[in-house]
Scaffold this motif. Structure first.
Motif, PDB file in Angstrom:
ATOM      1  N   LEU A   1      -1.135  56.013  40.680  1.00  0.00           N
ATOM      2  CA  LEU A   1      -0.202  55.366  39.753  1.00  0.00           C
ATOM      3  C   LEU A   1       1.243  55.590  40.182  1.00  0.00           C
ATOM      4  N   PHE A   2       1.548  56.826  40.550  1.00  0.00           N
ATOM      5  CA  PHE A   2       2.908  57.179  40.958  1.00  0.00           C
ATOM      6  C   PHE A   2       3.327  56.387  42.186  1.00  0.00           C
ATOM      7  N   LEU A   3       2.435  56.270  43.176  1.00  0.00           N
ATOM      8  CA  LEU A   3       2.761  55.528  44.386  1.00  0.00           C
ATOM      9  C   LEU A   3       2.994  54.047  44.085  1.00  0.00           C
ATOM     10  N   VAL A   4       2.263  53.509  43.136  1.00  0.00           N
ATOM     11  CA  VAL A   4       2.516  52.119  42.728  1.00  0.00           C
ATOM     12  C   VAL A   4       3.949  51.996  42.211  1.00  0.00           C
ATOM     13  N   GLY A   5       4.390  52.974  41.418  1.00  0.00           N
ATOM     14  CA  GLY A   5       5.774  52.962  40.925  1.00  0.00           C
ATOM     15  C   GLY A   5       6.786  53.088  42.057  1.00  0.00           C
ATOM     16  N   CYS A   6       6.458  53.912  43.057  1.00  0.00           N
ATOM     17  CA  CYS A   6       7.374  54.143  44.181  1.00  0.00           C
ATOM     18  C   CYS A   6       7.537  52.918  45.068  1.00  0.00           C
ATOM     19  N   PHE A   7       6.553  52.031  45.064  1.00  0.00           N
ATOM     20  CA  PHE A   7       6.611  50.868  45.958  1.00  0.00           C
ATOM     21  C   PHE A   7       6.713  49.543  45.203  1.00  0.00           C
ATOM     22  N   THR A   8       6.971  49.632  43.891  1.00  0.00           N
ATOM     23  CA  THR A   8       7.257  48.423  43.118  1.00  0.00           C
ATOM     24  C   THR A   8       8.606  48.501  42.410  1.00  0.00           C
TER      25      THR A   8
ATOM     26  N   ASN B   1       3.074  59.935  29.537  1.00  0.00           N
ATOM     27  CA  ASN B   1       4.161  60.216  30.472  1.00  0.00           C
ATOM     28  C   ASN B   1       4.271  61.711  30.735  1.00  0.00           C
ATOM     29  N   GLN B   2       4.190  62.531  29.687  1.00  0.00           N
ATOM     30  CA  GLN B   2       4.352  63.971  29.833  1.00  0.00           C
ATOM     31  C   GLN B   2       3.223  64.582  30.658  1.00  0.00           C
TER      32      GLN B   2
ATOM     33  N   TYR C   1       1.184  66.722  36.094  1.00  0.00           N
ATOM     34  CA  TYR C   1       0.296  66.577  37.248  1.00  0.00           C
ATOM     35  C   TYR C   1       1.077  66.258  38.516  1.00  0.00           C
ATOM     36  N   LEU C   2       2.173  65.497  38.389  1.00  0.00           N
ATOM     37  CA  LEU C   2       2.974  65.138  39.563  1.00  0.00           C
ATOM     38  C   LEU C   2       3.579  66.370  40.223  1.00  0.00           C
TER      39      LEU C   2
ATOM     40  N   THR D   1       7.810  60.807  36.570  1.00  0.00           N
ATOM     41  CA  THR D   1       7.506  59.378  36.716  1.00  0.00           C
ATOM     42  C   THR D   1       8.756  58.590  37.080  1.00  0.00           C
ATOM     43  N   HIS D   2       9.921  59.033  36.591  1.00  0.00           N
ATOM     44  CA  HIS D   2      11.155  58.294  36.868  1.00  0.00           C
ATOM     45  C   HIS D   2      11.602  58.462  38.316  1.00  0.00           C
ATOM     46  N   THR D   3      11.098  59.500  38.978  1.00  0.00           N
ATOM     47  CA  THR D   3      11.395  59.680  40.399  1.00  0.00           C
ATOM     48  C   THR D   3      10.909  58.478  41.201  1.00  0.00           C
ATOM     49  N   ALA D   4       9.846  57.832  40.717  1.00  0.00           N
ATOM     50  CA  ALA D   4       9.291  56.682  41.435  1.00  0.00           C
ATOM     51  C   ALA D   4      10.320  55.568  41.561  1.00  0.00           C
TER      52      ALA D   4
END
Length: 225
Positions: free
Chosen positions: A57-64, A124-125, A130-131, A167-170
């Motif tokens: 999920l995080f990687l999807v955020g990082c590349f979208t 989110n929390q 986990y991140l 999550t906002h790091t993405a």
């Protein structure tokens, strides 16, 4: 203060004076480099499904460049073809903007991994917790100094970089990496939804060394033929 004044909770209007100002400090918000994202992507997490889906999920955020509220809710119908190019087409929850985003190969791989769906979302929390665990496993341990002022005294605190991942790091990672790759600010802002250069620049997290190295590749700094 305006709301409290209207409700009669106070009568002090000093804050309306032009001399009244709010002091702000720049925060050392992080982004993850493409190398760090590669380390996260290459982690073998199959025995730990809770971390596996959070990583994806995080990687999807990082590349979208999408917000958590949007990338965590992607569905099959958001993935489309436009002139033979795979894209994500989505109306954002927060701003109701319609976005069309080219699909990065990593996002496509994750999309196929879950048979055309995104991994089940978490809060989110919980995802933030986990991140940090995933970042530690990927050895993202660079020391980061965060500075704040309290009572006129400067306070420095050192963190390991993985402890600051959220999550906002993405979104910051997407904007910074795309900018470093030479994609124009206007094109990136079309995806991140920023309306002004000032707000967008807060997302570009290059340090002085990274900026110098990027500039050195420009023809302006290259020796004339």
């Amino acid at each position: 203060l305006n709301e409290a004044l209207e409700r009669g909770y106070h009568t002090n209007t000093a804050y309306k004076s032009r001399k009244f100002s709010i002091k702000k400090e720049d925060t050392e918000n992080i982004y993850l480099t493409l190398e760090e994202l590669k380390s996260i992507n290459e982690l073998y997490l199959k025995p730990m499904p809770r971390l596996d889906r959070v990583r994806d999920l995080f990687l999807v955020g990082c590349f979208t460049g999408l917000r958590f509220s949007d990338f965590s809710c992607l569905k099959k119908e958001h993935f489309k073809k436009m002139d033979g190019i795979d894209v994500i087409e989505i109306t954002t929850q927060k701003t109701k903007d319609k976005l069309i985003i080219p699909i990065h190969p990593i996002v496509k791989t994750i999309f196929n991994k879950y048979d055309g769906m995104m991994p089940p979302e978490l809060s989110n929390q919980k995802m933030n917790d986990y991140l940090k665990e995933i970042g530690e496993m990927a050895k993202i341990n660079e020391p980061i100094i965060k500075t704040r002022t309290k009572g006129g005294i400067r306070i420095d605190k050192i963190y390991k970089k993985h402890d600051l991942i959220s999550t906002h790091t993405a979104r910051r990672s997407f904007a910074t990496n795309a900018f470093k790759a030479g994609i124009s600010a206007i094109s990136i802002m079309k995806i991140t939804g920023h309306q002004s250069d000032r707000s967008f620049k807060l997302y570009i997290k290059m340090n002085q060394a990274e900026n110098a190295l990027l500039m050195a590749k420009n023809s302006f700094f290259l020796e004339c033929a």
